[in-house]
Motif scaffolding. Sequence first.
Motif, mmCIF file in Angstrom:
data_model
loop_
_atom_site.group_PDB
_atom_site.id
_atom_site.type_symbol
_atom_site.label_atom_id
_atom_site.label_comp_id
_atom_site.label_asym_id
_atom_site.label_seq_id
_atom_site.Cartn_x
_atom_site.Cartn_y
_atom_site.Cartn_z
ATOM 1 N N LEU A 74 0.826 -1.207 0.000
ATOM 2 C CA LEU A 74 0.000 0.000 0.000
ATOM 3 C C LEU A 74 0.861 1.259 0.000
ATOM 4 C CD1 LEU A 74 -2.817 -1.030 2.510
ATOM 5 C CD2 LEU A 74 -2.978 -0.875 0.026
ATOM 6 N N ALA A 75 1.961 1.240 0.748
ATOM 7 C CA ALA A 75 2.841 2.411 0.802
ATOM 8 C C ALA A 75 3.503 2.659 -0.550
ATOM 9 C CB ALA A 75 3.898 2.216 1.886
ATOM 10 N N VAL A 76 3.985 1.601 -1.187
ATOM 11 C CA VAL A 76 4.633 1.753 -2.494
ATOM 12 C C VAL A 76 3.610 2.147 -3.549
ATOM 13 C CG1 VAL A 76 5.859 0.517 -4.320
ATOM 14 C CG2 VAL A 76 6.542 0.210 -1.947
ATOM 15 N N ALA A 77 2.398 1.591 -3.469
ATOM 16 C CA ALA A 77 1.343 1.986 -4.413
ATOM 17 C C ALA A 77 1.053 3.478 -4.308
ATOM 18 C CB ALA A 77 0.071 1.179 -4.142
ATOM 19 N N GLY A 78 1.013 3.998 -3.080
ATOM 20 C CA GLY A 78 0.805 5.432 -2.895
ATOM 21 C C GLY A 78 1.952 6.254 -3.439
ATOM 22 N N ALA A 90 -2.370 12.086 -4.104
ATOM 23 C CA ALA A 90 -2.651 10.807 -4.750
ATOM 24 C C ALA A 90 -2.401 9.639 -3.800
ATOM 25 C CB ALA A 90 -1.788 10.651 -5.999
ATOM 26 N N SER A 91 -3.343 8.713 -3.776
ATOM 27 C CA SER A 91 -3.210 7.466 -3.036
ATOM 28 C C SER A 91 -4.291 6.517 -3.540
ATOM 29 C CB SER A 91 -3.353 7.694 -1.522
ATOM 30 O OG SER A 91 -4.662 8.096 -1.199
ATOM 31 N N PRO A 92 -4.131 5.214 -3.343
ATOM 32 C CA PRO A 92 -5.121 4.271 -3.868
ATOM 33 C C PRO A 92 -6.539 4.528 -3.383
ATOM 34 C CG PRO A 92 -3.129 3.112 -3.234
ATOM 35 C CD PRO A 92 -2.961 4.537 -2.773
ATOM 36 N N LEU A 236 1.842 4.057 -17.698
ATOM 37 C CA LEU A 236 1.015 2.854 -17.830
ATOM 38 C C LEU A 236 1.511 1.755 -16.900
ATOM 39 C CD1 LEU A 236 -1.170 1.168 -19.233
ATOM 40 C CD2 LEU A 236 0.519 0.621 -21.008
ATOM 41 N N ILE A 237 2.816 1.538 -16.888
ATOM 42 C CA ILE A 237 3.382 0.518 -15.999
ATOM 43 C C ILE A 237 3.121 0.872 -14.544
ATOM 44 C CG2 ILE A 237 5.531 -0.549 -15.208
ATOM 45 C CD1 ILE A 237 6.591 -0.246 -18.054
ATOM 46 N N GLY A 238 3.305 2.166 -14.205
ATOM 47 C CA GLY A 238 3.046 2.605 -12.838
ATOM 48 C C GLY A 238 1.603 2.372 -12.438
ATOM 49 N N GLY A 239 0.668 2.692 -13.336
ATOM 50 C CA GLY A 239 -0.742 2.466 -13.042
ATOM 51 C C GLY A 239 -1.057 0.996 -12.842
ATOM 52 N N ALA A 246 -2.322 -2.548 -4.857
ATOM 53 C CA ALA A 246 -3.494 -2.177 -4.067
ATOM 54 C C ALA A 246 -4.608 -3.211 -4.207
ATOM 55 C CB ALA A 246 -3.999 -0.800 -4.489
ATOM 56 N N GLY A 247 -4.812 -3.723 -5.441
ATOM 57 C CA GLY A 247 -5.877 -4.687 -5.662
ATOM 58 C C GLY A 247 -5.673 -5.969 -4.884
ATOM 59 N N SER A 248 -4.470 -6.522 -4.908
ATOM 60 C CA SER A 248 -4.206 -7.758 -4.165
ATOM 61 C C SER A 248 -4.318 -7.536 -2.664
ATOM 62 C CB SER A 248 -2.820 -8.304 -4.521
ATOM 63 O OG SER A 248 -1.811 -7.343 -4.268
#
Length: 332
Positions: A74-78, A90-92, A236-239, A246-248
């Motif tokens: 979650l932290a890396v996704a943010g 920005a954050s999930p 695109l890769i970042g998204g 975040a999804g998992s």
Amino acid sequence: MGSKRTLNIWVVTILSLSFLLIGLFLHLSVGSTIMNIHTIFNAIFQIDQSRETTIIQTLRLPRTILTVMVGAALAVAGALMQAITRNALASPEIFGVNAGASLAVASATLLFATLSPSMTVYAAFIGALLGGLTVYVFASGRKMTHVKLALAGTAIHLFFSSITQAIVILNERATDVLYWLVGSLNGKDWTHVQVASPWIIIGLAIAFLLSRSFSILSLGESMASSLGERVQLIRLIGGLLVIMLAGSSVAVVGPISFIGLIVPHITRKLVGLDYSRVIPISALLGATLLLYADILSHFIVYPYESPVGIVTALIGASFFLYLVRKERLIKQ
């Protein structure tokens, strides 16, 4: 100046690892039965048929491993979202990713009598993608700005969350989802670890490998293009990485809020804007924060357990208000 910055990074890294190790021990020791370090080591490395070994091996160890992975993810996704959008908000959860994943999981739970953990992950991926794309479409228009992104993300988050809550309230079969929606690590076992770990490990590894590209992208599209980066491809890769991480995480523990917002802020304050440092330190701090939040969740209504999402929401909301107070919600 450079040597001072390097020393500071080493200090932050060592302290982060130290707090993480302490948190791992505390997380394994705390529960309905308090265990000492000797008991924990025996249960992990000298497996026997004792009650303590059973508790550690089947309940606490998988929960601890999952907590570390989800906190880091979650932290890396943010951090990735803030890099690719150049938006400190920005954050999930704020950009509809978590809400979309939650809606998809709640809907799948209603439609299918039984939903395996692996199918839950796929449903969460679809929902996360739907949430992110919806926010992007509404925010793009003639000109995409940070304010438009934040407003669109908040609106979509509230809209999807309202639909999810309606599904839970109006359908008896989905009532079990209500507890999950708060964000909880209770009752997680090795099955959840096995389902989430491949996606999280692959997502983190790719994020680490592309950290230099994300650093350049955070400088602005024009600067990144002039330095030879393929801006649209990196975005695109970042998204996709955000959706994967975040999804998992949402699929196995529910939408735990604010980790992806506050940890990257703290990390950039400590180590600067270089994402080759921001991403690994964010992973460490995210794992550490969620560990200690889950430890605190044991004591809210002790001896019963509370969802960890309650603790992270309290911490995150306080930090968010602090940022607003200091007027730091600005472009990186």
